[in-house]
Design a protein around this motif. Structure first.
Motif, short mmCIF file in Angstrom:
data_model
loop_
_atom_site.label_atom_id
_atom_site.label_comp_id
_atom_site.label_asym_id
_atom_site.label_seq_id
_atom_site.Cartn_x
_atom_site.Cartn_y
_atom_site.Cartn_z
N TRP A 91 -12.32 3.42 0.00
CA TRP A 91 -11.81 2.26 -0.72
C TRP A 91 -13.02 1.67 -1.54
O TRP A 91 -13.03 1.08 -2.74
N ARG A 92 -14.22 1.78 -1.15
CA ARG A 92 -15.57 1.57 -1.89
C ARG A 92 -15.58 2.40 -3.10
O ARG A 92 -16.20 2.01 -4.07
N PRO A 120 -12.03 2.36 -5.57
CA PRO A 120 -11.27 1.33 -5.38
C PRO A 120 -10.12 1.20 -6.17
O PRO A 120 -9.05 0.48 -5.78
N ASP A 121 -9.86 2.12 -7.49
CA ASP A 121 -8.72 2.14 -8.10
C ASP A 121 -7.49 2.89 -7.48
O ASP A 121 -6.58 2.81 -7.81
N PHE A 155 -6.69 2.31 -4.41
CA PHE A 155 -6.29 1.60 -3.29
C PHE A 155 -5.48 0.22 -3.82
O PHE A 155 -6.04 -0.16 -4.83
N GLY A 187 -5.49 -4.07 0.06
CA GLY A 187 -6.10 -3.13 1.11
C GLY A 187 -7.29 -2.97 0.92
O GLY A 187 -8.18 -2.93 2.11
N CYS A 188 -8.17 -3.02 -0.26
CA CYS A 188 -9.55 -2.94 -0.60
C CYS A 188 -10.13 -4.16 0.14
O CYS A 188 -11.16 -4.06 1.05
N ARG A 189 -9.44 -5.39 -0.02
CA ARG A 189 -10.09 -6.56 0.56
C ARG A 189 -10.02 -6.57 2.38
O ARG A 189 -11.16 -6.75 2.74
N HIS A 195 -10.05 -3.67 4.05
CA HIS A 195 -10.93 -2.59 4.56
C HIS A 195 -12.41 -3.22 4.64
O HIS A 195 -13.24 -3.11 5.30
N GLU A 196 -12.75 -3.82 3.43
CA GLU A 196 -14.12 -4.51 3.28
C GLU A 196 -14.45 -5.32 4.42
O GLU A 196 -15.54 -5.33 4.98
N GLU A 215 0.02 9.23 -2.23
CA GLU A 215 -0.65 8.03 -2.65
C GLU A 215 -1.78 8.50 -3.90
O GLU A 215 -1.95 9.59 -3.80
N ARG A 221 -5.16 8.63 -4.11
CA ARG A 221 -6.30 9.26 -3.68
C ARG A 221 -5.98 10.80 -3.43
O ARG A 221 -6.77 11.67 -3.72
#
Length: 361
Positions: free
Chosen positions: A115-116, A119-120, A122, A126-128, A130-131, A204, A206
């Motif tokens: 996700w880092r 980022p696009d 996810f 979800g990014c928020r 996971h971080e 998905e 990725r």
């Protein structure tokens, strides 16, 4: 923590949990006592944890349990994780859903930090999560287990201490005996007769399916025959339906015995995600003796025919070569078999046990 196995899509983390339990069982008397922790069990369907061993179950459903952990509440009774002598000696979180530390040291498996890096690929929410979860893990974990040097380096860049990060390979020997009859029924229903190419993965962004499909469309006229591309995997998120469907067959989710058979029946397996912390589908294919076309990833150990996942022409050329060149195919099968044989879940489990004992000493 076996929480992932009660998710609708357990994914690679679920495979890791099952493989680790399998490896611990294979250790026999040398294995430590193991108790699984998870959210409230499913209602109206079989429990995927029923055959894995003793389980402590929270009264909370999965989303609420995860939020409870985020807020610092264990979400279990007093038995679970209350400290040495009254619960677990070591707690192992198998994903970034990490319970709060309550006396016992906590180990955390981090499978990737995609996700880092992407980022696009996810959802923003979800990014928020996971971080934030990574930040909690850095605070709570006594030890991190990662499946590759790539993930270790990403974790160090995120603030983890090098002395607390250990690389442990995952295994390849988790697939059940193949259900050839079930696979034949599925292929007949899909209208697939004869050889086919196979891709496996959650749908998905990725996983890079649109580029793979475009590469397949470019490669198809150059194949010995216009063999179809069968795509196996549960829905994830985002619109990953192929823009063109000539020769592309969407099979959806299949049971593991059927998947094992499809791997063995396929002319090749193509797996070209944009980023992987390890890459189990490619290794699963190698374990069945099937040539693999893959983007660079740790699991393959250079035993796949690699292609840049962002280069459609390169993927297409690799598909044609791996499907058509008999000498190359034989080399890929031999290299893939050697790679798969070297990676077992028992070895993975033994490495985990050594790390747990170092924490619990």
């Amino acid at each position: 923590m076996a929480e992932q196995l009660r998710r609708t899509v357990p994914g690679g983390i679920g495979t890791y949990v099952r493989g680790l339990v399998q490896g611990l069982s294979a250790m026999g008397a040398g294995a430590p006592d193991l108790t699984l922790w998870a959210s409230r069990g499913p209602r109206g369907r079989s429990d995927p944890l029923a055959d894995l061993g003793p389980t402590v179950t929270s009264p909370l459903p999965a989303p609420v349990l995860t939020r409870a952990w985020d807020q610092g509440w264990a979400g279990f009774g007093s038995r679970a994780g209350s400290g040495r002598g009254n619960g677990a000696d070591v707690i192992h979180a198998t994903s970034l859903a990490v319970p709060p530390r309550r006396g016992a040291p906590v180990a955390v498996t981090v499978h990737d930090l995609a996700w880092r890096q992407l980022p696009d690929a996810f959802p923003p929410r979800g990014c928020r999560w996971h971080e934030a979860a990574l930040g909690r893990a850095v605070e709570r974990a006594s030890l991190f287990v990662v499946p590759s040097r790539i993930t270790a380096d990403a974790l160090l860049s995120a603030g983890a201490q090098a002395a607390r990060v250990e690389v442990v390979d995952e295994g390849s020997d988790h697939l059940p005996d193949p259900d050839h009859a079930g696979a034949d029924v599925l292929l007949a229903r899909l209208g697939v007769a004869g050889p086919f190419l196979l891709s496996v993965g959650t749908l998905e962004p990725r996983k890079n399916l649109p580029r793979l499909v475009a590469a397949y469309q470019a490669a198809r006229p150059r194949l010995p025959e216009p063999w179809p591309l069968v795509v196996v995997g549960p829905p994830g998120w985002g619109d990953q339906a192929p823009a063109r469907d000539d020769g592309v067959v969407m099979a959806g989710w299949v049971a593991d015995p059927v998947l094992a058979s499809l791997y063995g029946k396929a002319r090749l397996v193509a797996y070209v995600p944009l980023l992987e912390g390890f890459g189990l589908p490619a290794l699963e294919a190698m374990a069945t003796g099937t040539p693999v076309v893959a983007s660079p990833m740790p699991s393959t150990g250079d035993a796949a025919l690699e292609a840049d996942p962002r280069d459609i022409d390169a993927i297409a050329a690799a598909l044609v070569a791996a499907a058509s060149d008999d000498d190359l195919r034989a080399d890929l099968v031999a290299a893939g078999t050697r790679r798969a044989v070297a990676l077992t879940w028992e070895a993975t489990a033994r490495a985990h046990v050594d790390l747990w004992r170092s924490l619990g000493a």
